[in-house]
Design a protein around this motif. Structure first.
Motif, mmCIF file in Angstrom:
data_model
loop_
_atom_site.group_PDB
_atom_site.id
_atom_site.type_symbol
_atom_site.label_atom_id
_atom_site.label_comp_id
_atom_site.label_asym_id
_atom_site.label_seq_id
_atom_site.Cartn_x
_atom_site.Cartn_y
_atom_site.Cartn_z
ATOM 1 N N VAL A 72 1.621 44.932 -6.123
ATOM 2 C CA VAL A 72 2.473 46.256 -6.466
ATOM 3 C C VAL A 72 3.749 45.415 -6.781
ATOM 4 O O VAL A 72 4.364 44.887 -5.931
ATOM 5 N N SER A 73 4.266 45.732 -7.855
ATOM 6 C CA SER A 73 5.623 45.037 -8.053
ATOM 7 C C SER A 73 6.736 46.354 -8.224
ATOM 8 O O SER A 73 6.172 47.406 -8.381
ATOM 9 N N VAL A 74 7.844 45.872 -7.984
ATOM 10 C CA VAL A 74 9.148 47.009 -8.020
ATOM 11 C C VAL A 74 9.884 46.694 -9.244
ATOM 12 O O VAL A 74 10.315 45.444 -9.169
ATOM 13 N N MET A 75 9.722 47.434 -10.044
ATOM 14 C CA MET A 75 10.653 47.149 -11.303
ATOM 15 C C MET A 75 12.085 47.732 -11.282
ATOM 16 O O MET A 75 12.104 48.951 -10.921
ATOM 17 N N GLU A 76 13.094 47.020 -11.812
ATOM 18 C CA GLU A 76 14.417 47.744 -12.075
ATOM 19 C C GLU A 76 14.443 48.527 -13.115
ATOM 20 O O GLU A 76 13.661 48.605 -14.086
ATOM 21 N N ASP A 77 15.244 49.488 -13.169
ATOM 22 C CA ASP A 77 15.200 50.385 -14.363
ATOM 23 C C ASP A 77 16.441 50.013 -15.306
ATOM 24 O O ASP A 77 17.754 50.265 -15.039
ATOM 25 N N ASN A 78 16.019 49.199 -16.371
ATOM 26 C CA ASN A 78 16.799 48.858 -17.385
ATOM 27 C C ASN A 78 16.130 48.871 -18.642
ATOM 28 O O ASN A 78 14.704 49.043 -18.824
ATOM 29 N N PRO A 79 16.817 48.669 -19.726
ATOM 30 C CA PRO A 79 16.030 48.612 -21.333
ATOM 31 C C PRO A 79 14.986 47.586 -21.262
ATOM 32 O O PRO A 79 13.892 47.864 -21.679
ATOM 33 N N THR A 80 15.263 46.448 -20.722
ATOM 34 C CA THR A 80 14.344 45.145 -20.843
ATOM 35 C C THR A 80 12.910 45.537 -20.108
ATOM 36 O O THR A 80 11.647 45.327 -20.465
ATOM 37 N N THR A 81 13.191 46.245 -18.897
ATOM 38 C CA THR A 81 12.027 46.618 -18.007
ATOM 39 C C THR A 81 11.288 47.506 -18.627
ATOM 40 O O THR A 81 9.880 47.443 -18.796
ATOM 41 N N ARG A 82 11.935 48.593 -19.357
ATOM 42 C CA ARG A 82 10.905 49.436 -19.908
ATOM 43 C C ARG A 82 10.344 49.163 -21.333
ATOM 44 O O ARG A 82 9.233 49.381 -21.514
ATOM 45 N N LEU A 83 10.963 47.851 -22.064
ATOM 46 C CA LEU A 83 10.205 47.513 -23.119
ATOM 47 C C LEU A 83 8.876 46.791 -22.609
ATOM 48 O O LEU A 83 7.898 46.892 -23.186
ATOM 49 N N PHE A 84 9.347 45.922 -21.515
ATOM 50 C CA PHE A 84 7.831 45.273 -20.856
ATOM 51 C C PHE A 84 6.909 46.219 -20.615
ATOM 52 O O PHE A 84 5.698 45.837 -20.950
ATOM 53 N N LEU A 85 7.426 47.500 -19.907
ATOM 54 C CA LEU A 85 6.422 48.256 -19.566
ATOM 55 C C LEU A 85 5.844 48.824 -20.358
ATOM 56 O O LEU A 85 4.618 49.263 -20.577
ATOM 57 N N SER A 86 6.406 49.054 -21.709
ATOM 58 C CA SER A 86 5.747 49.630 -22.781
ATOM 59 C C SER A 86 4.637 48.758 -23.365
ATOM 60 O O SER A 86 3.652 49.075 -24.406
ATOM 61 N N LYS A 87 4.656 47.539 -23.262
ATOM 62 C CA LYS A 87 3.819 46.586 -23.702
ATOM 63 C C LYS A 87 2.206 46.463 -22.790
ATOM 64 O O LYS A 87 1.332 45.538 -23.353
ATOM 65 N N LEU A 88 2.445 47.104 -21.619
ATOM 66 C CA LEU A 88 1.107 46.957 -20.834
ATOM 67 C C LEU A 88 0.224 48.139 -20.966
ATOM 68 O O LEU A 88 0.519 49.179 -21.232
ATOM 69 N N PRO A 89 -1.075 47.939 -20.827
ATOM 70 C CA PRO A 89 -1.746 46.926 -20.049
ATOM 71 C C PRO A 89 -1.607 45.775 -20.992
ATOM 72 O O PRO A 89 -1.953 45.848 -22.163
ATOM 73 N N THR A 90 -1.955 44.622 -20.332
ATOM 74 C CA THR A 90 -1.853 43.447 -21.076
ATOM 75 C C THR A 90 -2.765 42.381 -20.405
ATOM 76 O O THR A 90 -2.723 42.470 -19.129
ATOM 77 N N THR A 91 -3.253 41.231 -21.168
ATOM 78 C CA THR A 91 -4.007 40.246 -20.358
ATOM 79 C C THR A 91 -3.222 38.951 -20.822
ATOM 80 O O THR A 91 -3.015 38.556 -21.922
ATOM 81 N N VAL A 92 -2.967 38.166 -19.662
ATOM 82 C CA VAL A 92 -2.214 36.862 -20.063
ATOM 83 C C VAL A 92 -3.315 35.763 -19.619
ATOM 84 O O VAL A 92 -3.739 35.842 -18.340
ATOM 85 N N ASN A 93 -3.844 34.754 -20.444
ATOM 86 C CA ASN A 93 -4.727 33.785 -20.214
ATOM 87 C C ASN A 93 -4.032 32.548 -19.589
ATOM 88 O O ASN A 93 -3.035 32.094 -20.714
ATOM 89 N N PHE A 94 -4.143 31.884 -18.588
ATOM 90 C CA PHE A 94 -3.421 30.960 -18.160
ATOM 91 C C PHE A 94 -4.243 29.532 -18.366
ATOM 92 O O PHE A 94 -5.481 29.690 -18.251
ATOM 93 N N CYS A 95 -3.464 28.268 -18.435
ATOM 94 C CA CYS A 95 -4.266 27.242 -18.268
ATOM 95 C C CYS A 95 -3.355 25.976 -17.661
ATOM 96 O O CYS A 95 -2.303 26.321 -17.401
ATOM 97 N N ASP A 96 -4.187 25.011 -17.272
ATOM 98 C CA ASP A 96 -3.552 24.139 -16.431
ATOM 99 C C ASP A 96 -2.439 23.391 -17.343
ATOM 100 O O ASP A 96 -2.864 22.921 -18.526
ATOM 101 N N PHE A 97 -1.502 23.041 -16.674
ATOM 102 C CA PHE A 97 -0.417 22.229 -17.513
ATOM 103 C C PHE A 97 0.093 21.170 -16.560
ATOM 104 O O PHE A 97 0.679 21.425 -15.468
#
Length: 69
Positions: free
Chosen positions: A14-39
């Motif tokens: 569980v994350s705690v998000m700051e209340d600002n325009p960037t956070t609200r934009l980020f949250l509007s993109k959820l839910p999402t899946t990010v696939n990771f690979c080894d680098f």
């Protein structure tokens, strides 16, 4: 802001998000899946969401009332 659930494999965080325009934009993109690979054998990288701007956030919001010494 209210906590936001993040699931990584079998782990639930569980994350705690700051209340600002960037956070609200980020949250509007959820839910999402990010696939990771080894680098380079020591890091994981994944495709990020569309770039998020921080230009609408004041310097005080970015510092979040922390004192610089």
């Amino acid at each position: 802001m209210e906590g936001t659930g993040i699931t990584i494999g079998d782990w639930e965080l569980v994350s705690v998000m700051e209340d600002n325009p960037t956070t609200r934009l980020f949250l509007s993109k959820l839910p999402t899946t990010v696939n990771f690979c080894d680098f380079a054998g020591g890091e994981k990288v994944g495709d990020a969401l569309r770039a998020l701007s921080c230009f609408s956030i004041s310097i005080l919001e970015m510092l979040n009332e922390h004192t610089l010494i």
